[in-house]
Write a protein that holds these residues in place. Sequence first.
Motif, PDB file in Angstrom:
ATOM      1  N   THR A 156      20.224   6.111 -36.680  1.00 29.07           N
ATOM      2  CA  THR A 156      21.017   6.706 -35.600  1.00 29.07           C
ATOM      3  C   THR A 156      22.415   7.084 -36.062  1.00 29.07           C
ATOM      4  O   THR A 156      23.015   8.024 -35.526  1.00 29.07           O
ATOM      5  CB  THR A 156      21.118   5.740 -34.413  1.00 29.07           C
ATOM      6  N   ASP A 157      22.956   6.368 -37.039  1.00 31.02           N
ATOM      7  CA  ASP A 157      24.310   6.653 -37.506  1.00 31.02           C
ATOM      8  C   ASP A 157      24.345   7.729 -38.582  1.00 31.02           C
ATOM      9  O   ASP A 157      25.415   8.170 -38.985  1.00 31.02           O
ATOM     10  CB  ASP A 157      24.954   5.367 -38.043  1.00 31.02           C
ATOM     11  N   ASP A 158      23.180   8.156 -39.047  1.00 30.18           N
ATOM     12  CA  ASP A 158      23.116   9.179 -40.099  1.00 30.18           C
ATOM     13  C   ASP A 158      23.362  10.559 -39.485  1.00 30.18           C
ATOM     14  O   ASP A 158      22.716  10.923 -38.497  1.00 30.18           O
ATOM     15  CB  ASP A 158      21.751   9.148 -40.782  1.00 30.18           C
ATOM     16  N   PRO A 159      24.275  11.345 -40.043  1.00 32.05           N
ATOM     17  CA  PRO A 159      24.565  12.670 -39.472  1.00 32.05           C
ATOM     18  C   PRO A 159      23.386  13.637 -39.551  1.00 32.05           C
ATOM     19  O   PRO A 159      23.415  14.682 -38.889  1.00 32.05           O
ATOM     20  CB  PRO A 159      25.750  13.177 -40.306  1.00 32.05           C
ATOM     21  N   LEU A 160      22.359  13.305 -40.331  1.00 30.92           N
ATOM     22  CA  LEU A 160      21.187  14.173 -40.411  1.00 30.92           C
ATOM     23  C   LEU A 160      20.212  13.951 -39.251  1.00 30.92           C
ATOM     24  O   LEU A 160      19.317  14.766 -39.028  1.00 30.92           O
ATOM     25  CB  LEU A 160      20.437  13.951 -41.731  1.00 30.92           C
ATOM     26  N   THR A 161      20.371  12.857 -38.519  1.00 32.89           N
ATOM     27  CA  THR A 161      19.444  12.549 -37.424  1.00 32.89           C
ATOM     28  C   THR A 161      19.836  13.328 -36.177  1.00 32.89           C
ATOM     29  O   THR A 161      20.939  13.161 -35.649  1.00 32.89           O
ATOM     30  CB  THR A 161      19.446  11.041 -37.135  1.00 32.89           C
ATOM     31  N   LEU A 162      18.925  14.162 -35.725  1.00 34.63           N
ATOM     32  CA  LEU A 162      19.210  15.057 -34.601  1.00 34.63           C
ATOM     33  C   LEU A 162      18.226  14.866 -33.460  1.00 34.63           C
ATOM     34  O   LEU A 162      17.081  14.439 -33.664  1.00 34.63           O
ATOM     35  CB  LEU A 162      19.110  16.525 -35.037  1.00 34.63           C
TER      36      LEU A 162
END
Length: 368
Positions: free
Chosen positions: A322-328
């Motif tokens: 959830t904290d990864d900027p790639l997760t959309l």
Amino acid sequence: MKLNLHDARTATSIGRWLGAAIVVCFVTGVISHYVQLPPDWLAGALPSRPSWGYRFTQGLHVASGIAAIPLLLAKLWTVYPRLFIWPPLRSVRHALERASVAVLVGAAIFQLFSGLLNTAQWYPWPFSFVPVHFAVAWLLLGALVLHLAVKYPEIKAHWGKRSPGTLELPVAEGPDRRSLLTGVAAAVGAVTLTTVGQSFTPLKRFDLLAPRHPDHGEQGLPVNRTAAAARVTDVSAADWRLTVLGKYSYELTLDELAAMPQHTVTLPIACVEGWSKSADWTGVRVRDLLERAGARPGSAVRVVSLERRGSYRVMEMGGGYTDDPLTLLALRLGGRTLSPDHGYPARIIAPNRPGVLQTKWVTRMEAM
């Protein structure tokens, strides 16, 4: 005079290849299982990088499993005369050997051929595939270790290029070991080349035998579960709402979600059946949606689909994702609005995750 190919040296030569394939398949299968169904102690620690990690390990899992099939058949051919020796039990050591062989052969046949059917999503059995396949994998590993321990002296004696007391015959005098091993290697190469393109896209032109081709499907991407199968074909953009639950819960219409800052990432869909392909996804970062709900950075999330039935209609995702900027929460695929089969109006896309956990038709997110 012909060279006997049902001998220990030939069995050992093929067994080395088969053992390597089984070990690779086992290790990558365990990784797949714990990424797909993580225990509580692991759920929050699963990494989101490398983003292509699951694509690599699951592609290798399926490829090594398929390669092991001709190796297993060749191995059984080399040893089958000894499976019917008489008397069947001559000593305690021989009894252990026979027991390990029976379990090993049965478990290997079950694992490889049930796994092959799984790649085609055909389940002609009454049990749940995932837990049974995982349990039998450990049984297979145990039988393999026992078999290697019992057969170690013989394996050691025939491991090298030349075994004590063996005489190589010219090719003209009959079928030789080199020809057999070359044929087995060719069979392994052929089944690998004609199936691995479903995940290793540089070889997709040779993808003749795999049940999926990475370019075949709506919007240039394969689909496992369609909107019709999930019974979510009548989603109305005007009626749909995204509910985000947290300290400051809120709802968004599709237009409001689309008005939020949009980000585009390139991530693969990597399915447990072995196929995968990268695509460009556009949507809102999950961490932005959770932050707006008052969730702490790195909070886990529970995602609920409009799908009313199915093992994965509710999915949980740890803070590493959830904290990864790639997760959309994606709204667009390849620059176009998601089709119903790809999860319209919104779906999850996250790095290093199985396709079954890239939840489609999202309607609710709950910060945990």
